[in-house]
Design an enzyme around this catalytic site. Sequence first.
Site, PDB file in Angstrom:
ATOM      1  CG  HIS A 167       8.960   3.867 -18.956  1.00  0.00           C
ATOM      2  ND1 HIS A 167       9.784   3.580 -18.017  1.00  0.00           N
ATOM      3  CD2 HIS A 167       7.560   3.750 -18.400  1.00  0.00           C
ATOM      4  CE1 HIS A 167       9.200   3.246 -17.079  1.00  0.00           C
ATOM      5  NE2 HIS A 167       7.731   3.389 -17.182  1.00  0.00           N
TER       6      HIS A 167
ATOM      7  CB  SER B 274       6.870   4.034 -14.270  1.00  0.00           C
ATOM      8  OG  SER B 274       7.074   2.542 -14.318  1.00  0.00           O
TER       9      SER B 274
END
EC number: 3.4.21.-
Length: 313
Positions: free
Chosen positions: A146, A267
């Site tokens: 992502h 992330s």
Amino acid sequence: MKLVPRFRKQWFAYLTVLCLALAAAVSFGVPAKAAENPQTSVSNTGKEADATKNQTSKADQVSAPYEGTGKTSKSLYGGQTELEKNIQTLQPSSIIGTDERTRISSTTSFPYRATVQLSIKYPNTSSTYGCTGFLVNPNTVVTAGHCVYSQDHGWASTITAAPGRNGSSYPYGTYSGTMFYSVKGWTESKDTNYDYGAIKLNGSPGNTVGWYGYRTTNSSSPVGLSSSVTGFPCDKTFGTMWSDTKPIRSAETYKLTYTTDTYGCQSGSPVYRNYSDTGQTAIAIHTNGGSSYNLGTRVTNDVFNNIQYWANQ
């Protein structure tokens, strides 16, 4: 028209045969479409490749780490860009109970210098988003899917990478992403089981800062193994590196879970441990969190093979 019983049975039999014949004609006349492999590699230029090898062996695949030279001479890097301070997070991560993260001040030590802060821009938005990544060869950064491909905005338009950043200090400068990779399971199906990707850089900082190893955990369960998650969270002083170490909580087919404390902008952080045979080696890629645990995409055979494919491009 009213049919007598004998002709009614014959008429029904005729219709049954006709329907079966039509069904057979359709099924044999049109070839069935093969199921699409969610692990098919895709890039921001539209290039696709199947790097999977249908491996069923329980032996671990291992790519070894490299410590690099560690030199910080300015002649070794591609320049320096001040990364924006109004950075946004892409995915939530969690502090599980008490925040036990510690700041990494010695970011020029290995493996911390191979940990990369990512500043990301996407089309149709003025915001800058933050992620973390880790080098796996001289010019390839692995991160969450992502981070390179947003479900809201599509492929990233620009990514700036700062290895070993320490607040306002860029000991190895900054680099620009030249190619972005993920897999169809993420870019087309939005399946979080396939949330991983990679970035090719316009230079080779890995020769200096080194890179993490990565490996599968087929031969024995990683549950209970002490593992670290290191990255650049957005809730701390901008651009500082933080880490926490705790045991792996559970191992699923595509995910590892852990109570290691993380936060937004981490992330893509490596979930790694210091193996006696390979050294600092990632076994998962941190992606997101919940109220009681955090998660990372497990390095399976397919993930391993795709990372190797991207590294060789």
